[in-house]
Design a protein around this motif. Structure first.
Motif, PDB file in Angstrom:
ATOM      1  N   PRO A  73      35.455  30.756  59.241  1.00 19.84           N
ATOM      2  CA  PRO A  73      34.233  30.076  59.679  1.00 19.84           C
ATOM      3  C   PRO A  73      33.473  30.793  60.782  1.00 19.84           C
ATOM      4  O   PRO A  73      32.677  30.183  61.473  1.00 19.84           O
ATOM      5  N   TRP A  74      33.726  32.084  60.961  1.00 13.22           N
ATOM      6  CA  TRP A  74      32.933  32.803  61.976  1.00 13.22           C
ATOM      7  C   TRP A  74      32.796  34.269  61.591  1.00 13.22           C
ATOM      8  O   TRP A  74      33.352  34.731  60.595  1.00 13.22           O
ATOM      9  N   THR A  75      32.035  35.000  62.390  1.00 12.45           N
ATOM     10  CA  THR A  75      31.459  36.272  61.965  1.00 12.45           C
ATOM     11  C   THR A  75      32.486  37.368  61.661  1.00 12.45           C
ATOM     12  O   THR A  75      32.459  37.955  60.570  1.00 12.45           O
ATOM     13  N   LEU A  76      33.340  37.671  62.616  1.00 14.87           N
ATOM     14  CA  LEU A  76      34.214  38.845  62.476  1.00 14.87           C
ATOM     15  C   LEU A  76      35.079  38.795  61.208  1.00 14.87           C
ATOM     16  O   LEU A  76      35.026  39.726  60.390  1.00 14.87           O
ATOM     17  N   VAL A 125      22.242  46.538  61.199  1.00 12.22           N
ATOM     18  CA  VAL A 125      22.991  45.329  61.554  1.00 12.22           C
ATOM     19  C   VAL A 125      22.579  44.832  62.934  1.00 12.22           C
ATOM     20  O   VAL A 125      22.118  45.604  63.783  1.00 12.22           O
ATOM     21  N   ASN A 126      22.790  43.541  63.152  1.00 12.08           N
ATOM     22  CA  ASN A 126      22.277  42.896  64.357  1.00 12.08           C
ATOM     23  C   ASN A 126      23.321  42.077  65.112  1.00 12.08           C
ATOM     24  O   ASN A 126      22.961  41.126  65.795  1.00 12.08           O
ATOM     25  N   VAL A 127      24.587  42.415  64.976  1.00 10.99           N
ATOM     26  CA  VAL A 127      25.600  41.672  65.733  1.00 10.99           C
ATOM     27  C   VAL A 127      26.728  42.634  66.131  1.00 10.99           C
ATOM     28  O   VAL A 127      27.049  43.573  65.386  1.00 10.99           O
ATOM     29  N   GLY A 128      27.293  42.384  67.311  1.00 10.19           N
ATOM     30  CA  GLY A 128      28.313  43.283  67.844  1.00 10.19           C
ATOM     31  C   GLY A 128      29.504  43.475  66.919  1.00 10.19           C
ATOM     32  O   GLY A 128      30.084  44.561  66.857  1.00 10.19           O
ATOM     33  N   TYR A 129      29.872  42.431  66.192  1.00 10.58           N
ATOM     34  CA  TYR A 129      31.055  42.546  65.315  1.00 10.58           C
ATOM     35  C   TYR A 129      30.833  43.529  64.176  1.00 10.58           C
ATOM     36  O   TYR A 129      31.787  43.955  63.524  1.00 10.58           O
ATOM     37  N   LEU A 130      29.574  43.876  63.898  1.00  8.90           N
ATOM     38  CA  LEU A 130      29.304  44.893  62.887  1.00  8.90           C
ATOM     39  C   LEU A 130      29.005  46.247  63.529  1.00  8.90           C
ATOM     40  O   LEU A 130      28.613  47.190  62.849  1.00  8.90           O
ATOM     41  N   ASN A 146      21.675  46.938  66.385  1.00 11.81           N
ATOM     42  CA  ASN A 146      21.046  46.228  67.481  1.00 11.81           C
ATOM     43  C   ASN A 146      22.021  45.135  67.935  1.00 11.81           C
ATOM     44  O   ASN A 146      22.428  44.298  67.131  1.00 11.81           O
ATOM     45  N   ASP A 147      22.415  45.176  69.201  1.00 11.81           N
ATOM     46  CA  ASP A 147      23.438  44.200  69.614  1.00 11.81           C
ATOM     47  C   ASP A 147      22.924  43.180  70.623  1.00 11.81           C
ATOM     48  O   ASP A 147      23.717  42.551  71.309  1.00 11.81           O
ATOM     49  N   ASP A 148      21.590  42.997  70.715  1.00 12.40           N
ATOM     50  CA  ASP A 148      21.147  41.966  71.648  1.00 12.40           C
ATOM     51  C   ASP A 148      21.147  40.579  71.008  1.00 12.40           C
ATOM     52  O   ASP A 148      20.853  39.585  71.640  1.00 12.40           O
ATOM     53  N   GLU A 149      21.529  40.520  69.746  1.00  8.94           N
ATOM     54  CA  GLU A 149      21.757  39.264  69.037  1.00  8.94           C
ATOM     55  C   GLU A 149      20.579  38.297  69.167  1.00  8.94           C
ATOM     56  O   GLU A 149      20.733  37.111  69.436  1.00  8.94           O
ATOM     57  N   SER A 150      19.380  38.851  68.980  1.00  7.17           N
ATOM     58  CA  SER A 150      18.181  38.016  68.999  1.00  7.17           C
ATOM     59  C   SER A 150      17.541  38.050  67.609  1.00  7.17           C
ATOM     60  O   SER A 150      18.046  38.695  66.696  1.00  7.17           O
ATOM     61  N   PHE A 180      20.369  38.394  61.720  1.00  5.43           N
ATOM     62  CA  PHE A 180      21.113  37.482  62.591  1.00  5.43           C
ATOM     63  C   PHE A 180      20.353  36.189  62.893  1.00  5.43           C
ATOM     64  O   PHE A 180      20.907  35.244  63.451  1.00  5.43           O
ATOM     65  N   ASP A 181      19.092  36.122  62.525  1.00  8.42           N
ATOM     66  CA  ASP A 181      18.164  35.120  63.060  1.00  8.42           C
ATOM     67  C   ASP A 181      18.595  33.657  62.980  1.00  8.42           C
ATOM     68  O   ASP A 181      18.362  32.897  63.931  1.00  8.42           O
ATOM     69  N   PRO A 182      19.214  33.173  61.880  1.00 11.30           N
ATOM     70  CA  PRO A 182      19.566  31.746  61.851  1.00 11.30           C
ATOM     71  C   PRO A 182      20.648  31.336  62.856  1.00 11.30           C
ATOM     72  O   PRO A 182      20.838  30.152  63.102  1.00 11.30           O
ATOM     73  N   HIS A 183      21.341  32.294  63.418  1.00  7.38           N
ATOM     74  CA  HIS A 183      22.354  31.993  64.432  1.00  7.38           C
ATOM     75  C   HIS A 183      21.680  31.401  65.677  1.00  7.38           C
ATOM     76  O   HIS A 183      20.527  31.703  65.977  1.00  7.38           O
ATOM     77  N   LEU A 184      22.400  30.560  66.412  1.00  5.47           N
ATOM     78  CA  LEU A 184      21.885  30.063  67.691  1.00  5.47           C
ATOM     79  C   LEU A 184      21.466  31.218  68.599  1.00  5.47           C
ATOM     80  O   LEU A 184      22.091  32.268  68.547  1.00  5.47           O
TER      81      LEU A 184
END
Ligand SMILES: [Zn+2]
Length: 426
Positions: A73-76, A125-130, A146-150, A180-184
């Motif tokens: 249920p989560w990204t990694l 990719v737009n998240v640190g786990y990737l 891009n790891d600013d997760e925005s 990454f956009d739909p993420h909080l």
């Protein structure tokens, strides 16, 4: 696990698969991963808001899997399952012993296998786990991170279209694009921010403290804002596909759209994801469209994220490694197939198995279980007597040894801060 078929349904989607992979003009592959998509919030999965016209069109042009289960249920771990064809227990990419564990550098991924078979490989990719340190996206010739997760769907799409137009991506290509956009936080740009919003709770983009979240006005607002993020992301996919069409890059390309996990809105007392294994966090979209795939096909058998790798390889006529646990779901899908999920980091560790419409969730500590029938009770609100046979399958799955050696990437402190920032740890 009872993967052997008691009853098989032959799905004749592909009539001449074997002639495509090795022919003169090899089929390109574009893997679209949207972070945090609860399938039930998309139009093609019968949602009542118009959140996804582009994704709906994609589904209409190919095959849509009605019941795709995330392996975590989560990204990694979810991402690792997509790229390895393995369950969470087998790839071991998860959070334990104070660390998040990355992928074993020796483990083959969809990227490394396609690269070995002559594909150029590109990932945005737009998240640190990737990011490179977790190893899931290794093997790319061209890597944009891009790891600013925005919210960066527009920039990500622009960048990929630029790569294509400047011929930096050579055919045959395998492109991964992660949005990454739909993420909080739920903060889509105007005019999407007011698309579904009603009065009350305006301007809130993050969930407040958990104790304050039972307010129905807040839940409605957060749901509307999340839906707006989906529509914004969908609009950027529309630009991507239009741009690729203009460059004549779509006709000979297999597109796969999937999510790493879903999202919940207090249905079981929590928001976001990574808190439990209920369907809000596990039911994700999975759509494939490409040459030879019958438009408008809908498959209702249970499938999983870990089916992406073997399905793409089989479609391209590339051998699937023996260790892969997923299945080519453009072929036969055993009706009694069992789909495992596991790994919760915020509250308690759990594992679950889904077989047909029967689902068992096992909570490791304290030892307890819940059984549901999703056909009668899709909201998982009415617990049934424990399905002992399926419970045995859950325990068997939990005992599977990890197939590789996960790596510890970051200090526990840094990692805890990252998880806190993403809302996984409260
Ligand atoms: Zn995610």
């Amino acid at each position: 696990m009872k993967y052997s078929a008691l009853c098989c349904l032959t799905i004749l989607i592909l009539l001449t698969v074997s002639c495509w992979g090795g022919g003169e003009q090899r089929i390109n592959v574009v893997l679209v991963i949207i972070d945090t998509v609860n399938a039930n919030h998309l139009g093609c999965y019968d949602y009542d808001r118009d959140t996804s016209p582009t994704i709906d069109s994609l589904a209409a042009s190919g095959v849509r899997f009605q019941n795709c289960q995330a392996q975590a249920p989560w990204t990694l771990p979810g991402m690792a399952s997509i790229f390895t064809g393995l369950s969470e227990r087998s790839h071991g990419c998860s959070h334990y012993d104070g660390f998040s564990h990355g992928l074993d550098p020796e483990m083959a991924t969809l990227t490394t296998i396609l690269k070995e078979h002559g594909y150029s490989t590109t990932a945005l990719v737009n998240v640190g786990y990737l990011g490179e340190s977790f190893g899931i996206t290794r093997g790319n010739d061209l890597f944009w991170f891009n790891d600013d997760e925005s919210d960066n769907a527009d920039l990500t799409v622009d960048t990929l279209l630029k790569y294509f137009s400047s011929n930096r991506v050579e055919a045959p290509f395998f492109v991964t694009i992660h949005l990454f956009d739909p993420h909080l936080p739920y903060d889509p740009p105007a005019p999407f921010d007011t698309l579904f919003r009603r009065s009350g709770a305006s301007g809130i983009t993050e969930w407040p403290a958990i104790e304050m979240c039972s307010d129905p006005v807040l839940i409605e607002h957060m749901t509307a804002m999340y839906d707006s993020e989906l529509r914004w992301t969908d609009s950027q996919l529309s630009r991507l596909f239009a741009g690729m069409r203009e460059m004549e890059l779509t006709d000979n390309t297999l597109f796969i759209l999937v999510a790493d996990h879903g999202e919940e809105f207090m249905q079981h007392g929590d928001w976001g994801h990574a808190h439990n294994l209920y369907q809000q966090a596990l039911h994700v979209p999975l759509i494939l469209t490409g040459p030879g795939i019958e438009p408008g096909t809908v498959i209702s058998q249970n499938v999983g994220q870990y089916d992406v790798l073997p399905t793409v390889l089989a479609y391209l006529d590339i051998p699937v490694p023996d260790h892969v646990e997923g299945l080519n779901i453009l072929g036969e899908i055993p009706a009694d197939r069992i789909i495992p999920s596991s790994g919760v980091i915020a509250d308690t560790t759990s594992a679950a198995c889904l077989q047909e419409s029967n689902k068992v969730i096992w909570f490791v500590e304290p030892d307890s279980s819940e059984t549901f029938n999703l056909a009668d009770d899709p909201g998982e609100l009415n617990m049934l007597t424990t399905d002992s046979l399926l419970m045995e399958e859950v325990l068997e799955y939990w005992a599977w040894p990890c197939l590789c050696t996960p790596t510890q990437n970051e200090s526990a402190l840094i990692e805890m801060r990252r998880l806190e920032g993403l809302g996984y740890i409260r």
